[in-house]
Design a protein around this motif. Sequence first.
Motif, PDB file in Angstrom:
ATOM      1  N   ALA A  19       0.831  -1.206   0.000  1.00  0.00           N
ATOM      2  CA  ALA A  19       0.000   0.000   0.000  1.00  0.00           C
ATOM      3  C   ALA A  19       0.864   1.254   0.000  1.00  0.00           C
ATOM      4  O   ALA A  19       0.567   2.230  -0.697  1.00  0.00           O
ATOM      5  CB  ALA A  19      -0.921  -0.005   1.215  1.00  0.00           C
ATOM      6  N   LEU A  20       1.946   1.229   0.750  1.00  0.00           N
ATOM      7  CA  LEU A  20       2.837   2.383   0.818  1.00  0.00           C
ATOM      8  C   LEU A  20       3.528   2.630  -0.515  1.00  0.00           C
ATOM      9  O   LEU A  20       3.583   3.754  -1.009  1.00  0.00           O
ATOM     10  CB  LEU A  20       3.870   2.169   1.928  1.00  0.00           C
ATOM     11  CG  LEU A  20       4.857   3.284   2.182  1.00  0.00           C
ATOM     12  CD1 LEU A  20       4.132   4.481   2.770  1.00  0.00           C
ATOM     13  CD2 LEU A  20       5.949   2.833   3.117  1.00  0.00           C
ATOM     14  N   LEU A  21       4.046   1.579  -1.109  1.00  0.00           N
ATOM     15  CA  LEU A  21       4.793   1.742  -2.356  1.00  0.00           C
ATOM     16  C   LEU A  21       3.879   1.984  -3.556  1.00  0.00           C
ATOM     17  O   LEU A  21       4.327   2.527  -4.565  1.00  0.00           O
ATOM     18  CB  LEU A  21       5.679   0.520  -2.594  1.00  0.00           C
ATOM     19  CG  LEU A  21       6.818   0.366  -1.588  1.00  0.00           C
ATOM     20  CD1 LEU A  21       7.582  -0.917  -1.854  1.00  0.00           C
ATOM     21  CD2 LEU A  21       7.741   1.560  -1.614  1.00  0.00           C
ATOM     22  N   ALA A  22       2.620   1.609  -3.471  1.00  0.00           N
ATOM     23  CA  ALA A  22       1.687   1.864  -4.570  1.00  0.00           C
ATOM     24  C   ALA A  22       1.121   3.278  -4.497  1.00  0.00           C
ATOM     25  O   ALA A  22       0.564   3.772  -5.479  1.00  0.00           O
ATOM     26  CB  ALA A  22       0.553   0.848  -4.543  1.00  0.00           C
ATOM     27  N   GLY A  23       1.282   3.944  -3.369  1.00  0.00           N
ATOM     28  CA  GLY A  23       0.727   5.279  -3.184  1.00  0.00           C
ATOM     29  C   GLY A  23       1.697   6.371  -3.595  1.00  0.00           C
ATOM     30  O   GLY A  23       2.644   6.152  -4.360  1.00  0.00           O
ATOM     31  N   PRO A  24       1.480   7.573  -3.079  1.00  0.00           N
ATOM     32  CA  PRO A  24       2.309   8.721  -3.441  1.00  0.00           C
ATOM     33  C   PRO A  24       3.778   8.545  -3.059  1.00  0.00           C
ATOM     34  O   PRO A  24       4.660   9.023  -3.760  1.00  0.00           O
ATOM     35  CB  PRO A  24       1.696   9.887  -2.661  1.00  0.00           C
ATOM     36  CG  PRO A  24       0.420   9.409  -2.109  1.00  0.00           C
ATOM     37  CD  PRO A  24       0.395   7.934  -2.197  1.00  0.00           C
ATOM     38  N   VAL A  25       4.036   7.846  -1.955  1.00  0.00           N
ATOM     39  CA  VAL A  25       5.424   7.634  -1.544  1.00  0.00           C
ATOM     40  C   VAL A  25       6.153   6.803  -2.586  1.00  0.00           C
ATOM     41  O   VAL A  25       7.284   7.103  -2.974  1.00  0.00           O
ATOM     42  CB  VAL A  25       5.477   6.957  -0.151  1.00  0.00           C
ATOM     43  CG1 VAL A  25       6.895   6.579   0.203  1.00  0.00           C
ATOM     44  CG2 VAL A  25       4.877   7.857   0.897  1.00  0.00           C
ATOM     45  N   GLY A  26       5.503   5.763  -3.076  1.00  0.00           N
ATOM     46  CA  GLY A  26       6.113   4.922  -4.108  1.00  0.00           C
ATOM     47  C   GLY A  26       6.355   5.686  -5.389  1.00  0.00           C
ATOM     48  O   GLY A  26       7.389   5.520  -6.038  1.00  0.00           O
ATOM     49  N   HIS A  27       5.415   6.536  -5.762  1.00  0.00           N
ATOM     50  CA  HIS A  27       5.591   7.336  -6.977  1.00  0.00           C
ATOM     51  C   HIS A  27       6.744   8.329  -6.817  1.00  0.00           C
ATOM     52  O   HIS A  27       7.519   8.547  -7.759  1.00  0.00           O
ATOM     53  CB  HIS A  27       4.299   8.062  -7.330  1.00  0.00           C
ATOM     54  CG  HIS A  27       3.202   7.150  -7.761  1.00  0.00           C
ATOM     55  ND1 HIS A  27       3.192   6.486  -8.960  1.00  0.00           N
ATOM     56  CD2 HIS A  27       2.068   6.761  -7.129  1.00  0.00           C
ATOM     57  CE1 HIS A  27       2.112   5.748  -9.062  1.00  0.00           C
ATOM     58  NE2 HIS A  27       1.408   5.886  -7.948  1.00  0.00           N
ATOM     59  N   ALA A  28       6.872   8.921  -5.641  1.00  0.00           N
ATOM     60  CA  ALA A  28       7.976   9.847  -5.400  1.00  0.00           C
ATOM     61  C   ALA A  28       9.310   9.116  -5.448  1.00  0.00           C
ATOM     62  O   ALA A  28      10.285   9.629  -6.017  1.00  0.00           O
ATOM     63  CB  ALA A  28       7.800  10.538  -4.050  1.00  0.00           C
ATOM     64  N   LEU A  29       9.354   7.936  -4.859  1.00  0.00           N
ATOM     65  CA  LEU A  29      10.587   7.139  -4.923  1.00  0.00           C
ATOM     66  C   LEU A  29      10.924   6.767  -6.363  1.00  0.00           C
ATOM     67  O   LEU A  29      12.092   6.807  -6.763  1.00  0.00           O
ATOM     68  CB  LEU A  29      10.445   5.880  -4.066  1.00  0.00           C
ATOM     69  CG  LEU A  29      10.529   6.063  -2.571  1.00  0.00           C
ATOM     70  CD1 LEU A  29      10.186   4.765  -1.859  1.00  0.00           C
ATOM     71  CD2 LEU A  29      11.918   6.528  -2.165  1.00  0.00           C
ATOM     72  N   ALA A  30       9.934   6.414  -7.144  1.00  0.00           N
ATOM     73  CA  ALA A  30      10.171   6.057  -8.544  1.00  0.00           C
ATOM     74  C   ALA A  30      10.708   7.247  -9.324  1.00  0.00           C
ATOM     75  O   ALA A  30      11.631   7.109 -10.132  1.00  0.00           O
ATOM     76  CB  ALA A  30       8.877   5.537  -9.173  1.00  0.00           C
ATOM     77  N   ARG A  31      10.145   8.431  -9.079  1.00  0.00           N
ATOM     78  CA  ARG A  31      10.667   9.625  -9.768  1.00  0.00           C
ATOM     79  C   ARG A  31      12.090   9.917  -9.352  1.00  0.00           C
ATOM     80  O   ARG A  31      12.936  10.274 -10.172  1.00  0.00           O
ATOM     81  CB  ARG A  31       9.779  10.833  -9.454  1.00  0.00           C
ATOM     82  CG  ARG A  31       8.510  10.882 -10.268  1.00  0.00           C
ATOM     83  CD  ARG A  31       7.846  12.249 -10.195  1.00  0.00           C
ATOM     84  NE  ARG A  31       7.635  12.700  -8.835  1.00  0.00           N
ATOM     85  CZ  ARG A  31       6.550  12.464  -8.109  1.00  0.00           C
ATOM     86  NH1 ARG A  31       5.564  11.754  -8.620  1.00  0.00           N
ATOM     87  NH2 ARG A  31       6.425  12.918  -6.894  1.00  0.00           N
ATOM     88  N   ARG A  32      12.383   9.752  -8.052  1.00  0.00           N
ATOM     89  CA  ARG A  32      13.730  10.018  -7.548  1.00  0.00           C
ATOM     90  C   ARG A  32      14.728   9.034  -8.152  1.00  0.00           C
ATOM     91  O   ARG A  32      15.796   9.412  -8.594  1.00  0.00           O
ATOM     92  CB  ARG A  32      13.721   9.919  -6.018  1.00  0.00           C
ATOM     93  CG  ARG A  32      15.041  10.032  -5.334  1.00  0.00           C
ATOM     94  CD  ARG A  32      15.572  11.431  -5.349  1.00  0.00           C
ATOM     95  NE  ARG A  32      14.692  12.322  -4.640  1.00  0.00           N
ATOM     96  CZ  ARG A  32      15.103  13.241  -3.802  1.00  0.00           C
ATOM     97  NH1 ARG A  32      16.375  13.387  -3.552  1.00  0.00           N
ATOM     98  NH2 ARG A  32      14.248  14.044  -3.219  1.00  0.00           N
ATOM     99  N   ILE A  33      14.360   7.761  -8.171  1.00  0.00           N
ATOM    100  CA  ILE A  33      15.250   6.743  -8.721  1.00  0.00           C
ATOM    101  C   ILE A  33      15.418   6.941 -10.218  1.00  0.00           C
ATOM    102  O   ILE A  33      16.508   6.790 -10.760  1.00  0.00           O
ATOM    103  CB  ILE A  33      14.711   5.333  -8.404  1.00  0.00           C
ATOM    104  CG1 ILE A  33      14.821   5.064  -6.907  1.00  0.00           C
ATOM    105  CG2 ILE A  33      15.465   4.271  -9.192  1.00  0.00           C
ATOM    106  CD1 ILE A  33      14.108   3.809  -6.444  1.00  0.00           C
TER     107      ILE A  33
END
Length: 104
Positions: A19-33
């Motif tokens: 749930a955490l990684l599918a939400g906004p946090v996951g999207h932010a991490l994906a953009r950062r990576i």
Amino acid sequence: MGDPAFVAFFLAVGGMMVALLAGPVGHALARRIGGKDAGAKTGLSTGEMAAERLADVESRLGELEAVQARLLDLEERLDFAERLLVKGSGERVATPAGGSPADG
């Protein structure tokens, strides 16, 4: 396989991670990576983003300085009021007609 409480714990933790990684946090991490920053979404260059952030910091600094000036003014007023209270503590406090100072 193991204790049912142990399995339930790992299922709960796994569900929270998904749930955490599918939400906004996951999207932010994906953009950062992926190397995409906020400027890519808004169309701003790195220099423009830095200038925008600098302007924001400067405006916040101005607001902070105004709050500090107001705080100093309030401290001076409080000191003045305290001096008046100490100076007047030897004098008798006015009370309502027929009342005692304890009724106050």
